[in-house]
Design a protein around this motif. Sequence first.
Motif, mmCIF file in Angstrom:
data_model
loop_
_atom_site.group_PDB
_atom_site.id
_atom_site.type_symbol
_atom_site.label_atom_id
_atom_site.label_comp_id
_atom_site.label_asym_id
_atom_site.label_seq_id
_atom_site.Cartn_x
_atom_site.Cartn_y
_atom_site.Cartn_z
ATOM 1 N N GLN A 312 1.284 -42.847 34.029
ATOM 2 C CA GLN A 312 1.460 -44.302 34.834
ATOM 3 C C GLN A 312 0.564 -45.040 34.804
ATOM 4 O OE1 GLN A 312 2.812 -42.796 38.737
ATOM 5 N NE2 GLN A 312 3.473 -40.838 38.048
ATOM 6 N N ARG A 313 -0.964 -44.764 34.524
ATOM 7 C CA ARG A 313 -1.795 -45.596 34.356
ATOM 8 C C ARG A 313 -2.858 -45.549 33.112
ATOM 9 N NH1 ARG A 313 -3.581 -47.449 40.320
ATOM 10 N NH2 ARG A 313 -4.883 -48.881 39.185
ATOM 11 N N LEU A 314 -2.138 -45.531 31.986
ATOM 12 C CA LEU A 314 -2.965 -45.229 30.585
ATOM 13 C C LEU A 314 -4.093 -46.033 30.431
ATOM 14 C CD1 LEU A 314 -0.001 -44.296 28.411
ATOM 15 C CD2 LEU A 314 -1.618 -42.715 29.230
ATOM 16 N N LEU A 315 -3.703 -47.380 30.969
ATOM 17 C CA LEU A 315 -4.701 -48.289 30.490
ATOM 18 C C LEU A 315 -6.306 -48.208 31.176
ATOM 19 C CD1 LEU A 315 -5.926 -50.680 28.563
ATOM 20 C CD2 LEU A 315 -4.725 -52.006 30.257
ATOM 21 N N THR A 316 -6.397 -48.207 32.675
ATOM 22 C CA THR A 316 -7.244 -48.110 33.347
ATOM 23 C C THR A 316 -7.780 -46.895 34.001
ATOM 24 O OG1 THR A 316 -6.120 -49.301 35.318
ATOM 25 C CG2 THR A 316 -7.013 -50.697 33.831
ATOM 26 N N GLY A 317 -6.535 -46.022 34.283
ATOM 27 C CA GLY A 317 -6.744 -44.825 34.998
ATOM 28 C C GLY A 317 -6.497 -45.455 36.477
ATOM 29 N N TYR A 318 -7.061 -44.216 37.355
ATOM 30 C CA TYR A 318 -6.961 -44.497 38.831
ATOM 31 C C TYR A 318 -8.377 -44.976 39.195
ATOM 32 C CZ TYR A 318 -2.511 -42.357 38.807
ATOM 33 O OH TYR A 318 -1.069 -42.022 38.466
ATOM 34 N N GLY A 319 -9.186 -45.329 38.641
ATOM 35 C CA GLY A 319 -10.597 -45.687 39.187
ATOM 36 C C GLY A 319 -11.594 -44.588 38.917
ATOM 37 N N PHE A 320 -12.873 -44.841 38.704
ATOM 38 C CA PHE A 320 -13.860 -43.824 38.644
ATOM 39 C C PHE A 320 -13.816 -42.891 39.792
ATOM 40 C CE2 PHE A 320 -18.253 -42.573 38.815
ATOM 41 C CZ PHE A 320 -18.381 -41.887 37.731
ATOM 42 N N GLU A 321 -13.508 -41.455 39.374
ATOM 43 C CA GLU A 321 -13.588 -40.612 40.306
ATOM 44 C C GLU A 321 -12.753 -40.888 41.473
ATOM 45 O OE1 GLU A 321 -15.961 -37.572 40.148
ATOM 46 O OE2 GLU A 321 -15.766 -37.975 37.950
ATOM 47 N N ALA A 322 -11.627 -41.445 41.273
ATOM 48 C CA ALA A 322 -10.727 -41.664 42.525
ATOM 49 C C ALA A 322 -9.535 -41.298 42.262
ATOM 50 C CB ALA A 322 -10.865 -43.276 42.601
ATOM 51 N N PHE A 323 -9.097 -40.066 41.780
ATOM 52 C CA PHE A 323 -7.741 -39.582 41.683
ATOM 53 C C PHE A 323 -7.750 -38.309 42.545
ATOM 54 C CE2 PHE A 323 -4.594 -36.840 39.830
ATOM 55 C CZ PHE A 323 -3.490 -37.605 39.830
ATOM 56 N N TRP A 324 -8.440 -37.200 42.159
ATOM 57 C CA TRP A 324 -8.323 -35.977 42.971
ATOM 58 C C TRP A 324 -8.537 -36.084 44.226
ATOM 59 C CZ3 TRP A 324 -5.324 -32.997 40.657
ATOM 60 C CH2 TRP A 324 -4.931 -33.105 39.293
ATOM 61 N N GLY A 325 -8.200 -35.731 45.358
ATOM 62 C CA GLY A 325 -8.374 -35.937 46.950
ATOM 63 C C GLY A 325 -8.308 -37.261 47.390
ATOM 64 N N SER A 326 -7.389 -38.121 46.724
ATOM 65 C CA SER A 326 -7.415 -39.357 47.162
ATOM 66 C C SER A 326 -5.818 -39.911 47.588
ATOM 67 C CB SER A 326 -7.898 -40.433 46.275
ATOM 68 O OG SER A 326 -7.115 -40.597 45.101
ATOM 69 N N ASP A 327 -5.499 -40.916 48.248
ATOM 70 C CA ASP A 327 -4.221 -41.266 48.259
ATOM 71 C C ASP A 327 -3.523 -41.586 47.155
ATOM 72 O OD1 ASP A 327 -4.918 -40.811 51.078
ATOM 73 O OD2 ASP A 327 -5.204 -43.111 51.139
ATOM 74 N N ALA A 328 -3.983 -41.356 45.913
ATOM 75 C CA ALA A 328 -3.382 -41.668 44.628
ATOM 76 C C ALA A 328 -2.273 -40.505 44.466
ATOM 77 C CB ALA A 328 -4.229 -41.843 43.573
ATOM 78 N N ILE A 329 -2.436 -39.387 45.054
ATOM 79 C CA ILE A 329 -1.816 -38.475 44.945
ATOM 80 C C ILE A 329 -0.629 -38.182 46.283
ATOM 81 C CG2 ILE A 329 -1.242 -35.842 44.866
ATOM 82 C CD1 ILE A 329 -4.096 -35.804 43.494
ATOM 83 N N GLN A 330 0.534 -38.954 45.935
ATOM 84 C CA GLN A 330 1.586 -39.134 47.202
ATOM 85 C C GLN A 330 2.933 -38.389 46.489
ATOM 86 O OE1 GLN A 330 1.396 -43.427 47.941
ATOM 87 N NE2 GLN A 330 -0.496 -43.024 49.126
#
Length: 437
Positions: A312-330
Amino acid sequence: MSGFSITAESRALITDVSRRPVMDFVRGAMFIGILLLVWVSLHPFDDLSGFLVADVTTGNDAVLYGLFGVLMVVMLALTMHDNMPALKSLMTPAFLLFIGWVCITVVLSFDPATSLRRLALTVFVLVVAATMLLLPKSQGELMRWLGIAALVLLVTCYLGVLLAPHLSIHQATDPQEPALAGDWRGAFGHKNVAAAMMAMLIFVGVYLVRAGGRLSGTAVGALAAIFLFFTAGKSSTALCAGVLLLSSLTAVVRPAWARAFMLLTPLVLLNLFSIGTVMSNTLAAIAGLLPLDTSFTGRADIWTFALDALHQRLLTGYGFEAFWGSDAIQNLKAGKEWAAYASHSHNGYLDTALGTGLPGLALLIAAVVVKPLRDFQTADQGGNDGPLTMLFLRIWLFGLYLSSMESFFLDRADTTWVTFLIAVFGLHYLARFRMRT
């Protein structure tokens, strides 16, 4: 009255001589202290009996941030005057492009505040790791300091097993992973981290023996090997043996292309037959024919979830160290609730892509895979082919392989990550400078 007078030059020389023992002590204490801070951490012997699945690390350890911020300033003050050429040499395209892209992903992050905080600690750690190897004035000093730090860590871990086994050995009563009961973890929070550290300490032991410290090297290597056995860390044990074999073959395999093929082919295969099995049915079928746990101890599920998120975010990812344990997982589906509490994907390359996108992954590979291999080749051809170069090669290679099954790349002050970083910077310096014996 004496007929002799002390000139300004003589007075400066006397002052310098009197200060030298103090500075030698400071340099040694800083080197050993930082290594032990990284290896033992501020919270050794965690009590896992009260650990709950929802206890996710948020990266808000203010004490750790402040301590490494101070250490960064102190280390720059100690090393800049005499080592400016070495520090300037770090401004390579590989490093600069990767850091620049990471900064962009912080701006575009799903959670910019979290990314910025974690980037700050990562930068502090990068600077500390880069300057650590500039503290020793000779290989003799480095050998002594490294031996002391390694022995202190090993003694600490063994004392934990003897005096506080409930805090240094996994227990059947631990809420998470009770199946690990009986596996040694020492001062570390998990037996996998302990196993990785012991494998790297075996490399340190071999280095100490080859560098002339036979007694200390034998002690470090033997104690680490015994502890590694009792961790039951099968991956680290197999990788340790493989790295010792492959690195030894570099003495007979000399061309750069042949070395690259020999050292990097296992890395490609490890990723193909681990994370690749959830991307390709063909690879999964081949892996099924091998004597492997095709679920990779539950990792296959988390790889599938992480890959779906990455698409879903191949180009920029979810941000430096901002995926696991964040609101990105919904909006998790039934049976996937565990993803909200996971801290990583058990694959360093996949986690890098999740945080910084595919460009970030490509730049990471350029900075910590391609460049260190070229540095090793340059150091070896330039006459810096001694035990120290081989130590850094082994730690670096072990870290690359381990990252196919574990995730520690860019993980702030993580034990394995910082040790890996020291090896990367060590190869960089040895490709450009010579250290006195």
